[in-house]
Motif scaffolding. Sequence first.
Motif, mmCIF file in Angstrom:
data_model
loop_
_atom_site.group_PDB
_atom_site.id
_atom_site.type_symbol
_atom_site.label_atom_id
_atom_site.label_comp_id
_atom_site.label_asym_id
_atom_site.label_seq_id
_atom_site.Cartn_x
_atom_site.Cartn_y
_atom_site.Cartn_z
ATOM 1 N N ALA A 228 -5.894 -5.392 -7.753
ATOM 2 C CA ALA A 228 -5.069 -6.260 -6.916
ATOM 3 C C ALA A 228 -5.637 -6.347 -5.512
ATOM 4 C CB ALA A 228 -3.639 -5.731 -6.843
ATOM 5 N N PRO B 173 -3.897 -6.448 -2.512
ATOM 6 C CA PRO B 173 -2.473 -6.091 -2.439
ATOM 7 C C PRO B 173 -1.742 -6.676 -1.232
ATOM 8 C CG PRO B 173 -3.787 -4.268 -1.649
ATOM 9 C CD PRO B 173 -4.763 -5.345 -2.073
ATOM 10 N N LEU C 182 -0.250 -2.519 0.067
ATOM 11 C CA LEU C 182 -1.292 -1.551 -0.250
ATOM 12 C C LEU C 182 -0.669 -0.212 -0.651
ATOM 13 C CD1 LEU C 182 -4.290 -0.727 -0.312
ATOM 14 C CD2 LEU C 182 -4.088 -0.133 2.116
ATOM 15 N N PHE D 50 1.263 -0.921 -5.863
ATOM 16 C CA PHE D 50 1.165 -1.581 -7.160
ATOM 17 C C PHE D 50 1.371 -0.558 -8.274
ATOM 18 C CE2 PHE D 50 -0.016 -5.221 -4.888
ATOM 19 C CZ PHE D 50 -0.050 -6.305 -5.763
ATOM 20 N N GLU E 43 -6.575 -1.075 -6.267
ATOM 21 C CA GLU E 43 -6.244 -1.962 -5.164
ATOM 22 C C GLU E 43 -7.363 -2.013 -4.136
ATOM 23 O OE1 GLU E 43 -2.360 -1.236 -3.446
ATOM 24 O OE2 GLU E 43 -1.659 -0.287 -5.297
#
Length: 644
Positions: free
Chosen positions: A353, A355, A365, A368, A374
């Motif tokens: 991601a 993020p 951040l 997820f 990330e």
Amino acid sequence: MTDSPLGASFHVDGTEFSVASRHAAQVDLCLFPKTGGETRLPMQRGPDHVWRVKAQAPAGTAYGFRADGIYAPDRGLWFDPAKLLVDPYAVILDRPFRYDPALGVQGVDTSDLVPRALVTDLPELPLTPAHWSKGGLVYEVAVRPFTKLHPDIPEAQRGTVAALAHPAIIAHLKALGVAAVELMPITAWVDEQHLGPLGLTNGWGYNPVAMMALDPRLVPGGVTELRETVATLHAEGIGVILDLVFNHSGESDRFGPTLSMRGLDNLTYYRHAPDLTLINDTGCGNTIDCAHPVVERLILDTLRHFVRHAGIDGFRFDLGSILGRDAWGFRREAPLFKAMAADPWLAGRLMIAEPWDIGPGGYQLGHFPADFLEWNDRARDDIRCFWRGDGGKVGALAAALSGSSALFAHHGEEATRSVTFIAAHDGFTLADLVAYRGKHNQANGEDNRDGHNENHSWNNGAEGETSDAAILAARRRDLMALLSTLFASRGAIMLAAGDEFGRSQKGNNNAYAQDNAITWVDWQAADPVLLAHAQALAALRARFGVFQDTAFLTGQGDVAWLRLDGATMTVSDWDNPQSDSLVMVLSTTDGKTGAPTRLAIAVHRGDAPAPLRLPGRWLDALASNEPAPDIIAPRSIAFLIEAA
């Protein structure tokens, strides 16, 4: 909605066409025979709001849709039967998208402007584990710029996905220890409205229309070309990750073109405010409604398609926070995330991601789901600021080197999910980071207003290009230190293609619209010294598994933090804003001998050489185990292995 397939499902007795639209009054299938003309077939709405029709349409038949109903943009309704619409489930298009103002004008027929999807009959691959190691090196590639100027690749193949399977490219990837290439968008996109008058085109692809359809400019051989390239890379132990954009589409804001989802059912596919204006949490004019069941299914089906038909190993999600958004904000437990984790075709794929998005609460951040890696922009900025010389950054550097546990332990996790990087497609290249204090985006036609203003960069005494030997040497020294920092970081790391040998964009930090020499990687100008250093770092990282380990360091025998004189770092050392050095000593196993050992990474940002006095006997790990130096060079990192 039923589980019956959407899009064009090919069968020997005819092709079933299905498209979702809750609010349309009528949807027609449009067939375009090779003899010319257009045949329209009315589709029938099912109780699940899916429109269906079966037609004699063999593989290769061109098709699209037209949707009729209320045209009232103020109410979120864009139905206009004059607009030919691309199937959201299209897999192959007969041409690239080309922006034209008529695409956004009600009542103007666009059948000659919009690409047609082609009926396809694709073989399904067996489900196999992803080609990926959790703490490996991700190599970010913009397909066209990466191979456009490569002298060893046949000219007709340059700039395509097939070029990535060339032996010269594979040799380069293997010498860098690449675990997976991450391909910047290769699905079909349309240029932004403002680029044409400026004489520019979108060269990055972050403006998609059809989520599954490969762009013919990058993948002229379609799914077959992608599948064969992936197979070749797999045979060499290299995985393939696709950078996908599910946060917005190229239909843009209210004044954008009607190409696909907007014309089929704008209220279903895009997020709206209570007054039915388009929500713009992406900065691109619209926001795809990933929480809607129709869109959730489209995303899941897209991911499955690339795994089932091309063998893709993972995905990177641009502005990934959008995937977890609903009307109440970002949710780590969003249904889409749960569905991805539970799907047999997707579980075990690498998910990365970006993020953040620009909407409320968009910076996520560290938040997820546990199966996502990330992009770690905090580590990016801290590493840049340390080497620039900002005070008080020794502790932040140590955190970045060790996997940023403070960022990724919020939810009880015990391993880092960081993708540590220093430069990516968005922003300065690594070389420009040490050559420009400010952005130079004049070529983008926006008076240098676009792009990030704070890059945490420096120029070593001269802005941009120079022939001064001392300045060039200082820049190379800083680049070697930055590469060393990246390869010494724990867990997954990411390198933007060409940064390993000094690729420059002449200070342009937003080069999405520069499909020209600004972004084309100049292989002839590669710095051989810098490249050799990157390859040596790759070999070191492969030799010592401690770098690819993702478990958080505990300080209980796995790591020690020392000063250059060998003393243990104290609180005053960490807190001192003048601190410019540290030594990270890691317990590891030597891949050459299989024996346990210790590895020391000595970091020195100072502008003068400094004594290096570690207790015990140490060898230079980058120089064939010669005796370790007792002086560390300015602005450098030394790698030392404890003598047996």
